[in-house]
Design a protein around this motif. Structure first.
Motif, PDB file in Angstrom:
ATOM      1  N   ALA A 146       0.840  -1.202   0.000  1.00 52.38           N
ATOM      2  CA  ALA A 146       0.000   0.000   0.000  1.00 52.38           C
ATOM      3  C   ALA A 146       0.875   1.253   0.000  1.00 52.38           C
ATOM      4  O   ALA A 146       0.637   2.195  -0.771  1.00 52.38           O
ATOM      5  CB  ALA A 146      -0.925  -0.003   1.214  1.00 52.38           C
ATOM      6  N   ARG A 147       1.903   1.284   0.838  1.00 55.59           N
ATOM      7  CA  ARG A 147       2.797   2.448   0.930  1.00 55.59           C
ATOM      8  C   ARG A 147       3.550   2.666  -0.391  1.00 55.59           C
ATOM      9  O   ARG A 147       3.715   3.795  -0.854  1.00 55.59           O
ATOM     10  CB  ARG A 147       3.793   2.256   2.076  1.00 55.59           C
ATOM     11  CG  ARG A 147       3.143   2.263   3.452  1.00 55.59           C
ATOM     12  CD  ARG A 147       4.169   2.109   4.567  1.00 55.59           C
ATOM     13  NE  ARG A 147       5.050   3.266   4.625  1.00 55.59           N
ATOM     14  CZ  ARG A 147       6.339   3.261   4.288  1.00 55.59           C
ATOM     15  NH1 ARG A 147       6.904   2.146   3.893  1.00 55.59           N
ATOM     16  NH2 ARG A 147       7.051   4.358   4.362  1.00 55.59           N
TER      17      ARG A 147
ATOM     18  N   TRP B 242      -4.589  -2.520  -1.233  1.00 54.73           N
ATOM     19  CA  TRP B 242      -3.627  -3.198  -0.336  1.00 54.73           C
ATOM     20  C   TRP B 242      -3.765  -2.719   1.116  1.00 54.73           C
ATOM     21  O   TRP B 242      -3.557  -3.490   2.047  1.00 54.73           O
ATOM     22  CB  TRP B 242      -2.200  -2.998  -0.843  1.00 54.73           C
ATOM     23  CG  TRP B 242      -1.893  -3.885  -2.030  1.00 54.73           C
ATOM     24  CD1 TRP B 242      -1.743  -3.502  -3.321  1.00 54.73           C
ATOM     25  CD2 TRP B 242      -1.757  -5.305  -1.999  1.00 54.73           C
ATOM     26  NE1 TRP B 242      -1.515  -4.590  -4.131  1.00 54.73           N
ATOM     27  CE2 TRP B 242      -1.522  -5.718  -3.333  1.00 54.73           C
ATOM     28  CE3 TRP B 242      -1.836  -6.269  -1.002  1.00 54.73           C
ATOM     29  CZ2 TRP B 242      -1.334  -7.055  -3.682  1.00 54.73           C
ATOM     30  CZ3 TRP B 242      -1.649  -7.609  -1.334  1.00 54.73           C
ATOM     31  CH2 TRP B 242      -1.402  -7.992  -2.671  1.00 54.73           C
ATOM     32  N   ALA B 243      -4.153  -1.455   1.287  1.00 59.14           N
ATOM     33  CA  ALA B 243      -4.409  -0.980   2.655  1.00 59.14           C
ATOM     34  C   ALA B 243      -5.599  -1.728   3.248  1.00 59.14           C
ATOM     35  O   ALA B 243      -5.611  -2.091   4.434  1.00 59.14           O
ATOM     36  CB  ALA B 243      -4.666   0.520   2.653  1.00 59.14           C
ATOM     37  N   GLY B 244      -6.607  -1.970   2.410  1.00 61.45           N
ATOM     38  CA  GLY B 244      -7.775  -2.736   2.856  1.00 61.45           C
ATOM     39  C   GLY B 244      -7.415  -4.167   3.195  1.00 61.45           C
ATOM     40  O   GLY B 244      -7.907  -4.727   4.186  1.00 61.45           O
ATOM     41  N   VAL B 245      -6.530  -4.774   2.391  1.00 62.87           N
ATOM     42  CA  VAL B 245      -6.083  -6.154   2.659  1.00 62.87           C
ATOM     43  C   VAL B 245      -5.355  -6.218   4.008  1.00 62.87           C
ATOM     44  O   VAL B 245      -5.600  -7.105   4.819  1.00 62.87           O
ATOM     45  CB  VAL B 245      -5.157  -6.651   1.527  1.00 62.87           C
ATOM     46  CG1 VAL B 245      -4.487  -7.975   1.922  1.00 62.87           C
ATOM     47  CG2 VAL B 245      -5.941  -6.825   0.232  1.00 62.87           C
ATOM     48  N   ALA B 246      -4.466  -5.245   4.221  1.00 62.60           N
ATOM     49  CA  ALA B 246      -3.711  -5.208   5.483  1.00 62.60           C
ATOM     50  C   ALA B 246      -4.664  -5.033   6.670  1.00 62.60           C
ATOM     51  O   ALA B 246      -4.534  -5.705   7.705  1.00 62.60           O
ATOM     52  CB  ALA B 246      -2.685  -4.082   5.448  1.00 62.60           C
ATOM     53  N   LYS B 247      -5.664  -4.142   6.494  1.00 62.26           N
ATOM     54  CA  LYS B 247      -6.614  -3.867   7.571  1.00 62.26           C
ATOM     55  C   LYS B 247      -7.499  -5.077   7.849  1.00 62.26           C
ATOM     56  O   LYS B 247      -7.890  -5.329   9.001  1.00 62.26           O
ATOM     57  CB  LYS B 247      -7.472  -2.660   7.179  1.00 62.26           C
ATOM     58  CG  LYS B 247      -8.425  -2.199   8.277  1.00 62.26           C
ATOM     59  CD  LYS B 247      -9.209  -0.975   7.826  1.00 62.26           C
ATOM     60  CE  LYS B 247     -10.218  -0.544   8.864  1.00 62.26           C
ATOM     61  NZ  LYS B 247     -11.004   0.638   8.430  1.00 62.26           N
TER      62      LYS B 247
ATOM     63  N   GLN C 161      -3.060   7.649   5.234  1.00 62.72           N
ATOM     64  CA  GLN C 161      -2.156   8.302   4.281  1.00 62.72           C
ATOM     65  C   GLN C 161      -2.644   8.120   2.841  1.00 62.72           C
ATOM     66  O   GLN C 161      -2.492   9.023   2.008  1.00 62.72           O
ATOM     67  CB  GLN C 161      -0.732   7.722   4.419  1.00 62.72           C
ATOM     68  CG  GLN C 161      -0.042   8.013   5.748  1.00 62.72           C
ATOM     69  CD  GLN C 161       0.223   9.494   5.959  1.00 62.72           C
ATOM     70  OE1 GLN C 161       0.268  10.277   5.008  1.00 62.72           O
ATOM     71  NE2 GLN C 161       0.354   9.882   7.222  1.00 62.72           N
ATOM     72  N   VAL C 162      -3.212   6.937   2.554  1.00 56.45           N
ATOM     73  CA  VAL C 162      -3.753   6.691   1.209  1.00 56.45           C
ATOM     74  C   VAL C 162      -4.839   7.716   0.892  1.00 56.45           C
ATOM     75  O   VAL C 162      -4.839   8.349  -0.167  1.00 56.45           O
ATOM     76  CB  VAL C 162      -4.319   5.255   1.103  1.00 56.45           C
ATOM     77  CG1 VAL C 162      -5.087   5.082  -0.223  1.00 56.45           C
ATOM     78  CG2 VAL C 162      -3.206   4.231   1.217  1.00 56.45           C
TER      79      VAL C 162
END
Length: 936
Positions: free
Chosen positions: A898-899, A913-918, A933-934
């Motif tokens: 995500a970053r 990818w931020a959603g996957v991590a979350k 940040q996204v």
């Protein structure tokens, strides 16, 4: 809050001062001065040191706070508090104003750090020190300043009041008691003077070097023991607890024993001694002409030479079944006569002068007959030159010395006596002098002697690698070949971490001396400053060594330990254990076999390549543990020698110059000369430069061109398609990007398809034999000190960098990493798997941070940043996706993806990818921040 203790230890009073700190200047100063002057005058009248603290809760009226809790106060201007003490001149009587000024110290502002608030707060402390010379014959009545709300002015209380410390409070002296109170000032002055003298004596006390004194006295000036001297032992009752601490007597060349213990033959020293040695036993009357014993020793002294003579001085022949020769009173008189005859017989007729030492071993309270024996020996031997006394108990010694001074002065006795040294320390110290081949390990003690460290006790302190004073002395040089010694030396100069054997062989002149860099001298000087108590008096001090990789920082740290092993207790921390465990073991290590914990030697603990949070937690654990012991010492209890790699050690040294040493690849002119000389000596031993590569590179100050050419020369004609060349590239990838990384030997064997070997020697040999000549030069084998797992590493990270560059050809590093991720034999190998997985994770995730000593702060791991810069962002994304799948869809790999996406403005993919991590970790603050940040 505390009351009066010993007049030197401060009593404490707390004031929350939360409301007063918000008042205007006049109100604040009057309130502050009122509290300080009341407390100060009370302390001065009682003659006790004290500290009043503003910013610490003194009641429980305020909800949510506890008594004694540190809250701190907002300080508008520090000068308000400093100037408030000008009330001293207004509140104290004129004749004592100057005294009060000297007794009341200026305010000290101690910053309070709170995790819950960024607001700056302080605890304001005022120390009171009424020294005897200042306050003698004076009492201190005071007015107190009060702020009048109506007139908005400060007024002084009408009458002067005499305050005293009662419990934890400052209370007025009752009017009816004032005369009595003033009359008792003289007694309080005397108590204060005595307390100051006593305190000064405690801090000035430096233990004698009793270990050296014992060695010199017992060996007639030599530091070792041989058969040239005999010993006449004079002793008294040995308690059961001490029987395990007199083993040294079993090894001394004892000629005879004068035993003043009535029960010695039943349960005492004699009983133990005869288990090890053949003895002949006698009574004092056996030395008389009237003796009924056959062949008395005065007639046939040849019998004394084949066995130790044991002379029972308190018993009679009926003690062993004979008949009592007379009544008790007559026997006492006769005993002294027989004692004289026995001593004369030994000193004049049997033993030549200067061939024996008389050892008085005082094991229990002294009786007159034992002193009679001393006076007879003193007369027969014309003085104390060959007489020594050992006593653990100062009380026993003092009684003996007081009685013995009829023959010689107390000063002369002191010179020939070892007093106050634990008997177990005496035992251990003497045993190290013995020509024994099976010596136990030993630690230094505060009396400058030694104590034994049995294997069982050492094993209990498993989080420490302990360095003993006789480290490596169990090595049998006769069983080592020159080739084996040379191999140990060469391993170090190839790049392996220095081991204790390297120092030991150098000390024994069995290999060349180890170069001492200037940074080592600097570290020792800083350590001396710490031990002298220079600067802040911390119970747990830090000495930091930051070093370029491969510049010798670890060697310098161990050189410091090796030099100090006889003066301090030294150990290396195994950071794989929790700080609480290390703390528990460090305390036990410090206090092991010490009689008084207030006089224990400081402990020097080396911790390497540590995590900053771990170090801070350990330091706090140690400080808390020390605080519970409530012992004041001008020297630190523990010194943490913190050794860590850094790409910019000089910057870190500049930030904290008083406790930090920087070690760089750059050599000083004097060092260059030493390195060149050493290199020539190694070459004279037919050592090829390729086999001491790290040392050669150090001589060249790791010059990039030299490293490039040297590695190019080694890699010439290498088979790039071979399995061990592929292994070399994988290890180089990890070693360059991940500090302190390595491949376990098990992983290497699995990758090369080697079988399992049970014997370590044949296993290591087999591994090396399957490597190419180039790989054997490049790899160095390591062994982990906690688990003893063997591993493989490139000899230096700069060499690893060059190997990556020169063996890559046209293949990008992202492709090498992708290939590594597909090596099932490596990821499925169970032995050392956790550590291997951690190194791979760090390759993709661990960012550089200046706070860790890295050169820069990076957004991503150095490897990912290299791929983005040297190749492109898509390659970095692809290799991170492969790692995400391999690591079981790890949330933090998804976070990195995500970053990486949002930093390259791929916002839809970043959101995914931020959603996957979350989804994996919905409450993790770092992942939630990335999601924020996204959207930002």
């Amino acid at each position: 809050e505390t009351g009066v203790n010993d007049l030197i230890t401060p009593c404490h009073e707390y004031k929350s001062f939360a409301t007063a700190a918000e008042l205007n200047r006049n109100q604040l100063q009057s309130k502050f001065a009122c509290e300080v002057i009341r407390f100060a005058s009370a302390c001065m009248n009682i003659r006790t040191n004290g500290t009043i603290h503003f910013g610490i809760m003194d009641s429980i009226e305020d909800g949510g706070w506890k008594h004694g809790q540190i809250i701190g106060i907002k300080v508008k201007e520090q000068e308000y508090y400093v100037d408030a003490l000008d009330y001293i001149e207004k509140c104290f009587c004129k004749n004592v104003q100057e005294i009060a000024r000297k007794c009341i110290h200026p305010p000290v502002f101690v910053e309070v750090i709170s995790k819950d608030s960024q607001e700056q707060r302080f605890v304001v402390e005022v120390d009171i020190e009424p020294t005897f010379s200042l306050v003698k014959n004076n009492f201190f009545e005071v007015h107190l300043p009060k702020y009048n709300e109506g007139s908005q002015k400060v007024t002084l209380t009408k009458d002067r009041t005499l305050y005293q410390r009662l419990g934890a409070k400052s209370e007025p002296v009752e009017r009816n008691d004032i005369a009595t109170f003033i009359y008792s000032l003289q007694d309080r002055d005397a108590q204060r003077e005595k307390a100051e003298l006593s305190s000064a004596e405690v801090h000035a006390e430096i233990p004698q070097n009793l270990g050296r004194k014992l060695s010199i006295l017992l060996n007639d000036g030599k530091s070792y023991m041989d058969d040239s001297l005999r010993y006449v032992l004079v002793t008294n009752r040995c308690e059961k607890d001490n029987l395990n601490s007199i083993n040294f007597l079993m090894h001394l060349n004892i000629f005879c024993v004068f035993d003043f213990d009535e029960n010695s033959n039943v349960s005492g020293l004699y009983s133990k001694y005869k288990e090890h040695h053949a003895t002949r036993s006698y009574f004092l009357q056996d030395f008389s002409n009237e003796s009924k014993a056959g062949n008395p020793p005065y007639q046939k002294h040849s019998c004394l030479f084949d066995q130790t003579s044991w002379i029972f001085c308190n018993g009679r022949s009926d003690f062993l079944g004979g008949e009592s020769p007379c009544d008790e009173n007559t026997w006492i008189k006769m005993k002294k006569k027989y004692l004289k005859k026995a001593i004369t017989h030994i000193c004049d007729e049997i033993l030549p002068k200067r061939s024996f030492i008389v050892l008085f071993l005082l094991l229990s309270p002294v009786q007159r007959p034992l002193v009679d024996a001393f006076q007879e020996f003193y007369t027969e031997m014309n003085g104390m030159e060959y007489i020594i006394c050992i006593a653990e108990s100062r009380e026993n010694y003092q009684k003996w010395a007081n009685l013995a001074q009829a023959s010689c002065s107390i000063e002369t006795l002191e010179q020939c006596s070892v007093v106050g040294m634990k008997l177990s320390h005496v035992d251990a110290t003497i045993q190290t002098m013995l020509p024994s081949t099976t010596q136990p390990r030993h630690l230094p003690v505060s009396t400058r002697g030694l104590c034994t460290l049995p294997s069982l006790e050492e094993e209990k302190l498993f989080s420490l690698e302990i360095l003993c004073v006789d480290q490596c002395d169990d090595i049998k040089l006769d069983f080592l070949t020159e080739k084996e010694i040379q191999e140990i030396e060469q391993n170090f100069y190839r790049g392996r971490k220095i081991i204790w054997e390297n120092f030991w062989f150098a000390d024994k002149n069995r290999c060349g001396e180890i170069i001492e860099r200037e940074a080592c001298k600097d570290a020792n000087k800083l350590l001396d400053d710490i031990l002298r108590g220079s600067g802040l008096n911390y119970s747990v001090a830090k000495l930091k060594i930051f070093h370029h990789p491969g510049s010798g920082g670890s060697t310098i740290a161990r050189q410091v330990l090796w030099k100090r092993k006889k003066d301090l207790r030294c150990a290396i921390i195994k950071a794989s254990y929790p700080p609480a465990t290390v703390c528990e073991h460090a305390l036990a290590f410090r206090e092991y076999e010490e009689k008084e914990i207030s006089h224990c030697l400081p402990v020097l603990l080396l911790i390497e390549d540590y995590d900053e949070d771990y170090l801070e937690e350990l330091r706090n654990e140690l400080m808390d543990a020390v605080a519970t012991r409530k012992i004041n010492s001008p020297r630190p209890y523990f010194i943490l020698m913190c050794c860590r790699r850094s790409n910019d050690p000089e910057r870190l040294c500049k930030a904290s110059p008083l406790d930090t040493v920087a070690v760089t690849h750059k050599l000083m002119d004097s060092e260059k000369s030493q390195f060149r000389t050493k290199l020539e000596k190694l070459k004279q031993k037919d050592v090829k430069p390729e086999f001491i590569l790290t040392f050669v590179l150090m001589c060249e100050e790791f010059n990039e061109t030299y490293v490039r050419d040297f590695v190019g020369h080694i890699l010439q004609d290498i088979d790039r398609s071979s399995r061990d060349t592929c292994l070399m590239r994988y290890v180089a990838l990890l070693n360059f990007y991940v500090p302190n990384s390595h491949f376990s030997l098990s992983h290497c064997e699995a990758f090369l398809g080697l079988g399992v070997y049970t014997e370590r020697k044949s296993r290591a040999y087999d591994f090396k034999s399957h490597l190419s000549e180039q790989a054997r030069m490049i790899f160095i084998e390591l062994r982990e000190s906690t688990t003893y797992i063997s591993s493989v590493q490139i000899i230096h990270c700069l060499v690893a960098k060059e190997i990556l560059h020169q063996l890559s050809g046209n293949e990008p590093q992202s492709q090498l990493a992708m290939t590594l991720l597909q090596e099932k034999t490596l990821f499925e190998n169970r032995f050392g798997r956790e550590e291997f997985i951690k190194f791979i994770r760090d390759l993709f995730i661990r960012r550089d941070k200046r706070s860790r000593g890295d050169n820069t702060d990076t957004l991503f791991s150095p490897f990912i940043e290299h791929v983005c810069k040297a190749e492109d962002c898509e390659k970095a994304i692809a290799v991170l996706k492969a790692a995400y799948e391999l690591f079981g869809k790890d949330a933090f790999f998804a976070q990195q993806l995500a970053r990486l996406h949002y930093n390259n403005e791929k916002f839809k993919d970043a959101e995914y990818w931020a959603g996957v991590a979350k989804l994996h970790l919905p409450n993790d603050s770092f992942i939630l921040d990335t999601e924020g940040q996204v959207y930002r």
